[in-house]
Design a protein around this motif. Structure first.
Motif, short mmCIF file in Angstrom:
data_model
loop_
_atom_site.label_atom_id
_atom_site.label_comp_id
_atom_site.label_asym_id
_atom_site.label_seq_id
_atom_site.Cartn_x
_atom_site.Cartn_y
_atom_site.Cartn_z
N ARG A 146 11.39 -17.87 1.86
CA ARG A 146 9.45 -17.79 2.58
C ARG A 146 8.74 -18.71 2.30
NH1 ARG A 146 10.95 -11.62 1.02
NH2 ARG A 146 12.41 -10.28 3.12
N LYS A 148 9.26 -21.76 1.34
CA LYS A 148 10.06 -23.30 1.77
C LYS A 148 9.28 -22.87 3.47
CE LYS A 148 11.06 -24.58 -1.25
NZ LYS A 148 10.61 -26.01 -2.23
N SER A 149 9.37 -22.01 3.96
CA SER A 149 8.90 -21.81 5.32
C SER A 149 7.79 -22.11 5.90
CB SER A 149 9.42 -19.97 5.72
OG SER A 149 11.22 -20.44 5.59
N LYS A 150 7.12 -21.45 4.59
CA LYS A 150 5.45 -22.12 4.39
C LYS A 150 5.21 -23.82 5.26
CE LYS A 150 4.16 -18.11 1.90
NZ LYS A 150 3.72 -17.27 0.78
N ARG A 154 8.38 -23.32 9.60
CA ARG A 154 9.22 -22.33 10.38
C ARG A 154 10.04 -21.57 9.80
NH1 ARG A 154 12.56 -27.41 11.73
NH2 ARG A 154 10.42 -27.93 11.77
N THR A 155 10.76 -20.31 10.13
CA THR A 155 11.52 -19.37 9.64
C THR A 155 12.75 -20.31 9.61
OG1 THR A 155 10.49 -17.53 10.45
CG2 THR A 155 12.46 -17.28 9.97
N ILE A 156 13.20 -19.94 8.39
CA ILE A 156 14.68 -20.31 7.87
C ILE A 156 15.79 -18.96 7.12
CG2 ILE A 156 15.74 -21.60 5.55
CD1 ILE A 156 13.64 -22.96 4.71
N SER A 157 16.39 -19.50 8.27
CA SER A 157 17.68 -18.51 8.66
C SER A 157 18.61 -18.97 6.73
CB SER A 157 17.82 -18.53 10.13
OG SER A 157 18.75 -16.68 9.65
N GLU A 207 15.00 -14.41 9.57
CA GLU A 207 15.64 -15.15 7.87
C GLU A 207 16.92 -14.38 7.87
OE1 GLU A 207 13.04 -13.90 5.16
OE2 GLU A 207 13.42 -11.65 4.94
#
Length: 327
Positions: A146, A148-150, A154-157, A207
């Protein structure tokens, strides 16, 4: 869709302790002309995806360019540690590569390099996370994702790749029985959280989608005996000299293009005779036949896959979600 994964070679600009790749004395010979011709034939017969693996694939850009030139109409993918990625992004973007970056999260950094410290302007990006002893807390890793998504915008799954214990050198990172039990319960709980949330609200918790999608794709794989996760009718893996092989990383069991299914069936009969009548073989394909902990892996995947099969049988939301993610 046919998929060809090419192991380009063992050269790498990192030396991760848990890595199970093994050098090949023939690696320097490169891909022969007849392999490029085979790729061209495959591309004419059906849609083709070519994936590049290593070692570190970006150290073999000359070969990657030759493959792209041979079958420019194919889809392409590359798994990379992300070092010097900006240097190669224009080429990857021009040919619409899907890029899988390696990032483990957790508290133990065995890589010594974090590719997610800056904005990466690239649309087709995913993350592969190695789960090893000492790095098994899914929710902690997701929490770091979360953050790193910032950075990425984008959202990382979260897609977990369980480490394979294949040699004494990586034994310290092999999952224990307690690790497997914990990972199983976490995986199930998070998939249920995703499915139940989608069922109730129609919203998708992005995610968590890779955790689900990996299982759903295995459910749809329907491997026939002799097909494995590594080599089947629609998935071919080849070493640095273009020869098909049953394992990308330890290429000591070569296959023929014609008789590979009989060869792999004989291998399974010898190593793991229980596979032939196993309920989840269609999802599993025999597991990692190079793992020194195959019995533990087998028990883990049997529990996970049979659970997911039962969930799909009783829960229509599994199919709705799977179809939604496949759009």
């Amino acid at each position: 869709m046919r998929n060809v994964t090419i192991y380009l070679g063992s050269k790498c600009n990192m030396n991760c302790s848990y890595c199970h790749r093994e050098p090949d004395p023939e690696e320097t010979k490169g891909l022969p002309p007849e392999f490029y011709e085979r790729l061209k034939t495959m591309a004419r017969e059906s849609p083709l995806t070519v994936k590049f693996m290593g070692g570190e694939p970006t150290l073999y850009m000359d070969t990657i360019r030759k493959v792209v030139e041979a079958v420019p109409e194919a889809h392409f993918a590359v798994a990379t540690n992300g070092k010097d990625l900006e240097k190669y992004l224009p080429f990857f973007a021009r040919h619409r590569f899907r890029i899988a970056l390696s990032y483990d999260g957790g508290d133990r950094d065995l890589r010594g390099y974090d590719p997610l410290t800056r904005l990466i302007q690239y649309p087709h990006l995913s993350i592969s996370t190695t789960i090893f002893h000492g790095n098994t807390d899914f929710r902690k890793i997701i929490g770091q994702f979360r953050e790193k998504s910032k950075v990425l915008g984008r959202t990382i799954s979260f897609f977990p790749h369980l480490v394979h214990h294949t040699r004494p050198a990586n034994a310290a990172y092999a999952l224990t029985a307690e690790d497997y039990k914990s990972v199983l319960e976490q995986w199930k709980a998070l998939v249920l959280e995703l499915v139940e949330g989608f069922k109730k609200t129609g919203e998708i918790q992005w995610e968590l989608t890779a955790l689900f999608d990996g299982l759903f794709r295995r459910l749809m794989a329907n491997y026939q005996y002799g097909e494995t996760y590594c080599f089947g009718h629609n998935l071919f893996k080849v070493g640095p000299t273009g020869k098909p092989c049953s394992c990308l990383y330890i290429r000591d069991v070569p296959l023929s293009w014609e008789d590979w299914q009989d060869q792999q069936a004989a291998m399974l009969d010898y190593l793991f005779p229980q596979c032939q009548k196993c309920r989840v073989y269609g999802m599993c394909g025999g597991g990692c036949h190079k793992s020194l902990d195959h019995d533990q892996e087998c028990a883990f995947y049997y529990a996970l896959y049979s659970w997911f099969m039962d969930l799909a049988d009783r829960e229509p939301a599994v199919w709705r979600l799977g179809n939604e993610l496949d759009k």
